[in-house]
Structures are given as C-alpha cells and as structure tokens.
Enzyme design. Structure first.
Site, PDB file in Angstrom:
ATOM      1  N   ASP A  65     -71.345  41.922  -3.305  1.00  0.00           N
ATOM      2  CA  ASP A  65     -70.569  40.734  -3.650  1.00  0.00           C
ATOM      3  C   ASP A  65     -69.885  40.230  -2.383  1.00  0.00           C
ATOM      4  O   ASP A  65     -69.794  40.942  -1.383  1.00  0.00           O
ATOM      5  CB  ASP A  65     -69.509  41.099  -4.706  1.00  0.00           C
ATOM      6  CG  ASP A  65     -70.127  41.267  -6.083  1.00  0.00           C
ATOM      7  OD1 ASP A  65     -71.159  40.630  -6.352  1.00  0.00           O
ATOM      8  OD2 ASP A  65     -69.575  42.041  -6.883  1.00  0.00           O
ATOM      9  N   GLU A 100     -81.777  27.229 -12.408  1.00  0.00           N
ATOM     10  CA  GLU A 100     -82.089  28.269 -11.436  1.00  0.00           C
ATOM     11  C   GLU A 100     -83.346  29.024 -11.862  1.00  0.00           C
ATOM     12  O   GLU A 100     -83.391  29.552 -12.979  1.00  0.00           O
ATOM     13  CB  GLU A 100     -80.886  29.222 -11.412  1.00  0.00           C
ATOM     14  CG  GLU A 100     -80.647  29.847 -10.076  1.00  0.00           C
ATOM     15  CD  GLU A 100     -79.337  30.629 -10.054  1.00  0.00           C
ATOM     16  OE1 GLU A 100     -78.266  30.034 -10.221  1.00  0.00           O
ATOM     17  OE2 GLU A 100     -79.425  31.848  -9.867  1.00  0.00           O
ATOM     18  N   ARG A 142     -85.762  39.252  -4.195  1.00  0.00           N
ATOM     19  CA  ARG A 142     -85.998  38.136  -5.112  1.00  0.00           C
ATOM     20  C   ARG A 142     -85.504  36.880  -4.438  1.00  0.00           C
ATOM     21  O   ARG A 142     -84.496  36.876  -3.725  1.00  0.00           O
ATOM     22  CB  ARG A 142     -85.226  38.334  -6.426  1.00  0.00           C
ATOM     23  CG  ARG A 142     -85.779  39.394  -7.306  1.00  0.00           C
ATOM     24  CD  ARG A 142     -87.186  39.140  -7.752  1.00  0.00           C
ATOM     25  NE  ARG A 142     -87.282  38.179  -8.840  1.00  0.00           N
ATOM     26  CZ  ARG A 142     -88.440  37.743  -9.319  1.00  0.00           C
ATOM     27  NH1 ARG A 142     -89.587  38.124  -8.787  1.00  0.00           N
ATOM     28  NH2 ARG A 142     -88.449  36.886 -10.337  1.00  0.00           N
ATOM     29  N   ARG A 169     -72.823  46.385 -13.057  1.00  0.00           N
ATOM     30  CA  ARG A 169     -72.005  45.335 -12.441  1.00  0.00           C
ATOM     31  C   ARG A 169     -71.204  44.593 -13.517  1.00  0.00           C
ATOM     32  O   ARG A 169     -70.177  44.014 -13.244  1.00  0.00           O
ATOM     33  CB  ARG A 169     -72.893  44.309 -11.723  1.00  0.00           C
ATOM     34  CG  ARG A 169     -73.544  44.807 -10.449  1.00  0.00           C
ATOM     35  CD  ARG A 169     -74.600  43.829  -9.976  1.00  0.00           C
ATOM     36  NE  ARG A 169     -74.087  42.495  -9.707  1.00  0.00           N
ATOM     37  CZ  ARG A 169     -73.535  42.103  -8.562  1.00  0.00           C
ATOM     38  NH1 ARG A 169     -73.430  42.953  -7.572  1.00  0.00           N
ATOM     39  NH2 ARG A 169     -73.107  40.869  -8.406  1.00  0.00           N
ATOM     40  N   ARG A 172     -66.082  45.451 -22.522  1.00  0.00           N
ATOM     41  CA  ARG A 172     -64.684  45.735 -22.900  1.00  0.00           C
ATOM     42  C   ARG A 172     -64.422  45.414 -24.368  1.00  0.00           C
ATOM     43  O   ARG A 172     -65.102  44.568 -24.956  1.00  0.00           O
ATOM     44  CB  ARG A 172     -63.701  45.029 -21.965  1.00  0.00           C
ATOM     45  CG  ARG A 172     -63.899  43.595 -21.686  1.00  0.00           C
ATOM     46  CD  ARG A 172     -62.721  43.061 -20.864  1.00  0.00           C
ATOM     47  NE  ARG A 172     -62.989  42.941 -19.442  1.00  0.00           N
ATOM     48  CZ  ARG A 172     -63.407  41.836 -18.845  1.00  0.00           C
ATOM     49  NH1 ARG A 172     -63.634  40.741 -19.552  1.00  0.00           N
ATOM     50  NH2 ARG A 172     -63.611  41.797 -17.556  1.00  0.00           N
ATOM     51  N   ARG A 210     -80.595  30.357 -15.524  1.00  0.00           N
ATOM     52  CA  ARG A 210     -79.298  29.797 -15.903  1.00  0.00           C
ATOM     53  C   ARG A 210     -79.194  28.342 -15.454  1.00  0.00           C
ATOM     54  O   ARG A 210     -79.968  27.883 -14.610  1.00  0.00           O
ATOM     55  CB  ARG A 210     -78.146  30.630 -15.341  1.00  0.00           C
ATOM     56  CG  ARG A 210     -78.193  30.865 -13.852  1.00  0.00           C
ATOM     57  CD  ARG A 210     -77.120  31.889 -13.429  1.00  0.00           C
ATOM     58  NE  ARG A 210     -77.228  32.189 -12.010  1.00  0.00           N
ATOM     59  CZ  ARG A 210     -76.510  33.111 -11.372  1.00  0.00           C
ATOM     60  NH1 ARG A 210     -75.625  33.825 -12.023  1.00  0.00           N
ATOM     61  NH2 ARG A 210     -76.665  33.336 -10.081  1.00  0.00           N
ATOM     62  N   TYR A 270     -77.024  44.855  -2.400  1.00  0.00           N
ATOM     63  CA  TYR A 270     -76.652  43.801  -3.346  1.00  0.00           C
ATOM     64  C   TYR A 270     -75.122  43.701  -3.356  1.00  0.00           C
ATOM     65  O   TYR A 270     -74.461  44.119  -4.291  1.00  0.00           O
ATOM     66  CB  TYR A 270     -77.216  44.197  -4.711  1.00  0.00           C
ATOM     67  CG  TYR A 270     -77.083  43.204  -5.842  1.00  0.00           C
ATOM     68  CD1 TYR A 270     -76.681  41.885  -5.645  1.00  0.00           C
ATOM     69  CD2 TYR A 270     -77.396  43.593  -7.137  1.00  0.00           C
ATOM     70  CE1 TYR A 270     -76.578  41.002  -6.702  1.00  0.00           C
ATOM     71  CE2 TYR A 270     -77.296  42.724  -8.208  1.00  0.00           C
ATOM     72  CZ  TYR A 270     -76.887  41.436  -7.986  1.00  0.00           C
ATOM     73  OH  TYR A 270     -76.785  40.568  -9.039  1.00  0.00           O
TER      74      TYR A 270
HETATM   75  N1  UDP Z   1     -77.292  40.209 -16.825  1.00  0.00           N
HETATM   76  C1  UDP Z   1     -77.854  40.116 -18.075  1.00  0.00           C
HETATM   77  N2  UDP Z   1     -77.572  39.044 -18.854  1.00  0.00           N
HETATM   78  C2  UDP Z   1     -76.748  38.053 -18.444  1.00  0.00           C
HETATM   79  C3  UDP Z   1     -76.162  38.160 -17.166  1.00  0.00           C
HETATM   80  C4  UDP Z   1     -76.459  39.236 -16.378  1.00  0.00           C
HETATM   81  O1  UDP Z   1     -78.608  40.985 -18.479  1.00  0.00           O
HETATM   82  O2  UDP Z   1     -76.550  37.092 -19.198  1.00  0.00           O
HETATM   83  C5  UDP Z   1     -77.646  41.369 -15.992  1.00  0.00           C
HETATM   84  C6  UDP Z   1     -78.844  41.091 -15.095  1.00  0.00           C
HETATM   85  O3  UDP Z   1     -79.611  42.265 -15.028  1.00  0.00           O
HETATM   86  C7  UDP Z   1     -78.219  40.804 -13.758  1.00  0.00           C
HETATM   87  C8  UDP Z   1     -77.034  41.747 -13.770  1.00  0.00           C
HETATM   88  O4  UDP Z   1     -76.583  41.727 -15.131  1.00  0.00           O
HETATM   89  O5  UDP Z   1     -79.087  41.076 -12.696  1.00  0.00           O
HETATM   90  C9  UDP Z   1     -75.912  41.374 -12.836  1.00  0.00           C
HETATM   91  O6  UDP Z   1     -75.509  40.063 -13.104  1.00  0.00           O
HETATM   92  P1  UDP Z   1     -74.598  39.260 -12.117  1.00  0.00           P
HETATM   93  O7  UDP Z   1     -74.036  38.128 -12.881  1.00  0.00           O
HETATM   94  O8  UDP Z   1     -73.669  40.194 -11.439  1.00  0.00           O
HETATM   95  O9  UDP Z   1     -75.651  38.703 -11.073  1.00  0.00           O
HETATM   96  P2  UDP Z   1     -75.432  37.645  -9.881  1.00  0.00           P
HETATM   97  O10 UDP Z   1     -74.218  36.840 -10.202  1.00  0.00           O
HETATM   98  O11 UDP Z   1     -75.286  38.475  -8.632  1.00  0.00           O
HETATM   99  O12 UDP Z   1     -76.664  36.835  -9.922  1.00  0.00           O
END
Ligand code: UDP
Length: 396
Positions: free
Chosen positions: A378, A328, A277, A200, A204, A308, A376
C-alpha cells in the site's frame, strides 16, 4: 519541477573508475549524487529526503508525467485517478505527518460497494453486509450464520485464497463477493492464489463500512500530482526518459542509482519474467452530476467484464454538472504494458529471490517500491520503505 522533458545534459564523467584506452583508471566527477529511475511515490519520497540532505538528484521518468500509478489529472474540475483509485491510509502517525507536509488531505473514508447481479452489498465484510445477505441484525446471529456456512469446510492451515476466504466469511459470501471479483482481478483461480491477498480486507462484526482499519485516511485535496510535484521540489526531473534504454550512459551521471522499475526488467529478464497483473481503463465523461453515488463500485460476478467502476468526483466531492467514470479491466501483464500488481505466487516468489540475490550484488544501485522489490505494498508502506532507504543511503 525543473526541466520536464528536457534532453539529457552532456555530463562530465563519474567517480566510478573508468578506464582510458591505455587501461589506466581515471577518477572522474559525476554530476548528481543520486539518479532516481522512476518518479512514482517511492522515487519522489526518496528524492525529497535526499534534496533535504543537500544532495543533487536527477529523476528519470519514462512516462510523460510524474507520480507513477498514483498520478491524478484534472478533467471537468474533477481529479481523475488515471491508474485506479488511490486512497492514502496508514496507522503510522510518523508517515501521516510526513505526507501531510506535501498535501492537505480531505476526510474521505473509503466505503466501496459490491454489486452482485444488481444486489448491492457494503464492503468490507461487516454487519451491513451480513444483514443484506442473511437478514441478521446482531453480531451473534451473524457469527452463527458464518459458522454454519463454513463449518463443513473449515481448513486448519489455509493454503490458498479460497480456503482462507471460506474460513473468514463462509462459502456464500465467498461465492457472492469474493470469487468472481478475485478471479477477474488476478486472472487465476482462487485455489491458485495466496491467502494473504484476502486478509488485506477486514471482517468485522460492527456496522462500519470503512474499508480500512487504519487510524488516518484521506485523498490529497488538489490531487496526487500536486503532492508529488511538491515532493520533487529541488530535484531535476526529466520526463519521457527511460533509464533502462541507455543505462550505461545514465550510470555515468550519478554516484548511486535508486531503481524503482521492475527488477526483472533491470536484469533483462535473465531468469524469465516475473508475473504481474496489468489494468486498463475505459474512462468516460457523462452528462449527469451523479452516476453511481459512490467512488468505488465493485462488480463481483464473473460475467461483468470489468472489475469495478470508479466515479472520481466522489473522492473529493465537487459541485460539477458532469461526472467522470472509469471502468477497470484487469489483464495479464505482457512486455510493453504497465505492471500494476505483483502476482506473489510460488513461481514468482522463487524467481524474485533469484533477482533479489543479483540486486544485492549491485553495489551502486538500490531497488525500491512495488516493482523494484516485487511486493503488493500500500502507499504508506511505499513511503515507509522510501524513508528507510533514504535513512540508510544518506547516513553519514
Ligand atoms: N476482493 C474481493 N471482492 C471485492 C474486493 C476485493 O474479493 O469486492 C479481494 C480481491 O481478491 C482483491 C483483494 O480482496 O485482490 C484485495 O482488495 P483490495 O481492495 O485491497 O485491492 P486493491 O485496492 O489493491 O486493488
């Protein structure tokens, strides 16, 4: 929105052929064309299309507010994302045009930071991250560092998140920015999670901190609740009413049900519980105008108990003397808690297939959304699915 929180109406019975005591079938008239179980994004988009097509819709929402997990609420003049940060992003111009009919979006670009034991890194993984990690300044140097870091462990067909992450960015970034965060968020070892979760995130080799690759992005000015309210215009909405608590009675009200709750709950967990979760939030108003200088700060070490910290005012900057933050915490879902993220592991996916087969056979019910289809998704994908579902059910 009409009728929030009102008691169910006494309705005349429906065209599902009901039996009289004598066993004769009687055709009876329903009150609504559609009963939509769940007033989240999927249910609201579906309702909007159905109302637009002249259909009568009843939306049942078990929480005291509409919007599901995208719901926002104003505190101190700031839109607080009550169920975690929601940034709308899409590459589909049709979806973007559609959603802009119901809200004006600002120009917010998600550029979260990762805090690893006090060191700050840019996300997603880009030249700024590589520069902070290794001091490299050119894409060629960054590629070389990643290559060096992963070469010993490269996996041809990665089977789990750890292998995939190491393939993408090497072990050092994996251990600093991915492993701790992911294991806190999912409550499972990276070796036991699917590779798809980490893909996801873009990787880059440019100095671009935009978390998403999509063409369109923003947060609705005035919050998501107002947007959902607009989507639901013309539908009857009842809050604090749980469809599953009295399914047989509710079913009599409408020709067709659009169910957006958890598919395993719908079937009373007949084959067992799917894995989700859940998230809980510790929200505080602070006497400072700027707490962390960014909307989203991820804590990627394993010791910090939260995943976070969200500082809500940065999603749509407002000049306010105080600020609202949410820490969170991720936890395993158990009955009674809100399911947030479907855990798409082998067991759950196999279990979901069994529920999906049952769902197929429910002629008068369509399942949708993150929970109804155990995906999952978006937000843009949810909107897209709801529009497709509406096109199918509303076709003449
Ligand atoms: N992820 C990570 N470190 C970060 C942010 C995200 O390893 O700092 C990984 C983590 O496994 C997460 C996945 O990337 O479940 C997808 O993150 P995303 O931000 O898409 O999750 P959401 O916003 O749906 O909570």
């Amino acid at each position: 929105m009409k009728n929030g929180g009102a008691l169910p109406r006494i309705c005349s019975a429906g065209p599902r052929a009901d039996k009289t005591k004598a066993g004769r079938s009687v055709i009876i008239k329903t009150t609504y064309d559609f009963l939509i179980a769940g007033g989240g994004l999927f249910g609201s988009v579906f309702a909007q299309k159905a109302v637009e097509a002249g259909k009568k819709c009843l939306v049942l929402e078990r929480r005291p507010h509409i919007g599901g997990n995208v719901y926002t609420e104003e505190t101190e003049g700031i839109q607080v994302h009550k169920y975690g940060p929601h940034i709308f992003h899409t590459s589909n111009s049709g979806i973007w045009e559609y959603i802009n009919r119901f809200a004006a979006f600002n120009n917010f670009i998600n550029s979260p930071l990762a805090n690893y034991k006090g060191r700050i890194f840019n996300l997603p993984f880009n030249m700024n991250t590589f520069n902070r990690m290794w001091g490299v300044t050119s894409p060629a140097e960054a590629r070389e560092m990643i290559e060096r870091s992963r070469s010993a462990e490269y996996t041809e067909s990665p089977k789990n998140l750890e292998q995939m992450a190491i393939n993408l960015v090497g072990r050092e970034i994996y251990e600093t920015l991915i492993k701790g965060y992911t294991e806190k968020q999912w409550g499972r070892r990276c070796e036991d999670l699917p590779p798809s979760i980490i893909t996801r995130l873009p990787v880059r080799f440019t100095f671009d901190n935009n978390y998403f690759n999509d063409r369109y992005q923003g947060v609705p000015i005035g919050g998501y609740a107002a947007m959902i309210e607009k989507l639901l215009e013309g539908a009857e909405v009842r809050l604090n009413e749980d469809y599953l608590k009295d399914k047989p009675a509710y079913d009599k009200l409408a020709e067709h049900v659009v169910f957006t709750g958890s598919v395993d709950a719908y079937f009373d967990y007949r084959f067992g519980e799917l894995e989700y979760r859940s998230v809980c939030f510790e929200t505080e108003t602070l006497d400072t105008d700027n707490y962390q200088g960014v909307a989203v700060m991820n804590y990627t070490d394993k010791e910090t108990p939260f995943t976070r910290v969200i500082e809500h005012k940065h999603f749509d900057p407002v000049n306010r003397p105080r600020t609202v933050i949410s820490r969170e915490f991720s936890k395993e879902w158990e009955p009674g808690a809100e399911p947030f993220y479907p855990v798409e592991n082998a067991r759950s996916v196999a279990l979901y297939r069994k529920y999906a087969a049952l769902a197929e056979r429910e002629e008068a019910v369509t399942f949708g959304g993150r929970l109804g289809t155990f995906r999952y998704y978006d937000m843009d994908k949810v909107v897209e699915q709801a529009l497709l579902c509406a096109a199918k059910l509303l076709a003449p």
